[in-house]
Design a protein around this motif. Structure first.
Motif, PDB file in Angstrom:
ATOM      1  N   GLU A 181      24.924  85.689 -84.384  1.00 47.28           N
ATOM      2  CA  GLU A 181      24.944  84.961 -85.655  1.00 47.28           C
ATOM      3  C   GLU A 181      26.292  85.085 -86.360  1.00 47.28           C
ATOM      4  N   GLN A 182      27.016  86.149 -86.085  1.00 45.06           N
ATOM      5  CA  GLN A 182      28.304  86.362 -86.727  1.00 45.06           C
ATOM      6  C   GLN A 182      29.459  85.675 -85.999  1.00 45.06           C
ATOM      7  N   LEU A 183      29.193  85.109 -84.834  1.00 40.04           N
ATOM      8  CA  LEU A 183      30.246  84.444 -84.077  1.00 40.04           C
ATOM      9  C   LEU A 183      30.729  83.181 -84.792  1.00 40.04           C
ATOM     10  N   PRO A 184      31.971  82.772 -84.540  1.00 39.03           N
ATOM     11  CA  PRO A 184      32.419  81.469 -85.032  1.00 39.03           C
ATOM     12  C   PRO A 184      31.484  80.381 -84.515  1.00 39.03           C
ATOM     13  N   GLU A 185      31.313  79.322 -85.284  1.00 42.11           N
ATOM     14  CA  GLU A 185      30.331  78.294 -84.952  1.00 42.11           C
ATOM     15  C   GLU A 185      30.539  77.715 -83.554  1.00 42.11           C
ATOM     16  N   ARG A 186      31.786  77.493 -83.173  1.00 40.55           N
ATOM     17  CA  ARG A 186      32.030  76.879 -81.865  1.00 40.55           C
ATOM     18  C   ARG A 186      31.617  77.811 -80.734  1.00 40.55           C
ATOM     19  N   GLU A 187      31.896  79.102 -80.887  1.00 37.67           N
ATOM     20  CA  GLU A 187      31.514  80.048 -79.845  1.00 37.67           C
ATOM     21  C   GLU A 187      29.994  80.211 -79.795  1.00 37.67           C
ATOM     22  N   LYS A 188      29.366  80.194 -80.958  1.00 31.04           N
ATOM     23  CA  LYS A 188      27.904  80.285 -81.012  1.00 31.04           C
ATOM     24  C   LYS A 188      27.275  79.074 -80.320  1.00 31.04           C
ATOM     25  N   LEU A 189      27.828  77.885 -80.585  1.00 29.79           N
ATOM     26  CA  LEU A 189      27.324  76.668 -79.958  1.00 29.79           C
ATOM     27  C   LEU A 189      27.505  76.727 -78.450  1.00 29.79           C
TER      28      LEU A 189
END
Length: 238
Positions: A181-189
């Motif tokens: 959940e703390q990852l940057p949005e692009r990496e999370k996606l």
């Protein structure tokens, strides 16, 4: 899938599972350096499939689909491990990246940017990205390794179809979910597309609007962030 004599028709099953072999090979590709040939992975997977078809018994407690999938993936990973294709320097660089991200994010109290990580490593951004591409092979098991250090599941273990489902009951579950959940949005996606949606490199690149090599870099960076945060969380609990 049985012959007129009531025996399993291995030829028909072989044809049925060929797409599974290719899909497993493409799924591993995101974690590997460009020097690893896709055809070699497929060949190893075929050996695993033939072994599965020859040894499967319903009495083992797993479905044929589950058993074959395990054997296919296990054969590919065994082939990669037998080559010892990750040099010591690459493994050292992977550890340096993990530790640098961990130290930076503790100091900054936020996600470290690529340029900040590169600067801390005394590298240009392009050099840092190349190291990410190189160390991608060092993260062969990716999240699978993070959540289950015990190796490949055996037939009958009821191996899950994705790392996220494998988290059920794991002590690492809450920590890993929080770290993701703390990852940057692009990496999370990217992780969601890869581990949940099971897209391959090319498909993920199309969604993110980046090249396949960039997907590899982002995957390595995401895994490095997760490793560093999980280590920090474990030390904090101790």
């Amino acid at each position: 899938m049985y012959t007129a004599q009531g025996k399993i028709d291995q030829r028909a099953l072989l044809d049925q599972y060929l797409p599974v072999v290719r899909r497993q090979a493409l799924a591993l590709q995101v974690r590997l350096p460009a020097s690893v040939d896709l055809d070699d992975l497929i060949q190893a997977g075929m050996v695993g499939l033939l072994d599965a078809l020859g040894r499967y018994s319903a009495e083992q407690g797993a479905s044929l689909a589950t058993y074959a999938s395990q054997r296919i993936r296990g054969a590919m990973i065994d082939e990669l491990r037998s080559r010892d294709w990750v040099p010591r320097s690459v493994r050292r660089h992977a550890r340096e990246i993990d530790e640098t991200i961990r130290r930076l994010e503790q100091q900054l109290g936020r996600q470290a940017e690529e340029c900040e990580i590169a600067d801390a490593l005394a590298l240009e951004v392009d050099e840092y990205r190349q190291r990410l591409a190189d160390t991608n092979g060092g993260h062969l098991m990716g999240l699978d390794e993070i959540i289950a250090e015990g190796g490949e599941p055996e037939a009958g273990d009821g191996a899950p179809p994705s790392p996220f489902e494998a988290l059920a009951g794991s002590q690492q579950r809450e920590r890993l979910v929080a770290a993701i959940e703390q990852l940057p949005e692009r990496e999370k996606l990217l992780l969601g597309l890869y581990y949940q949606e099971e897209l391959n490199l090319k498909e993920i690149g199309a969604v993110l609007g980046v090249s396949e090599s960039r997907v590899c870099q982002l995957h390595s960076q995401a895994v490095a962030r997760l490793r560093s945060r999980l280590r920090a969380a474990e030390e904090a609990e101790d």
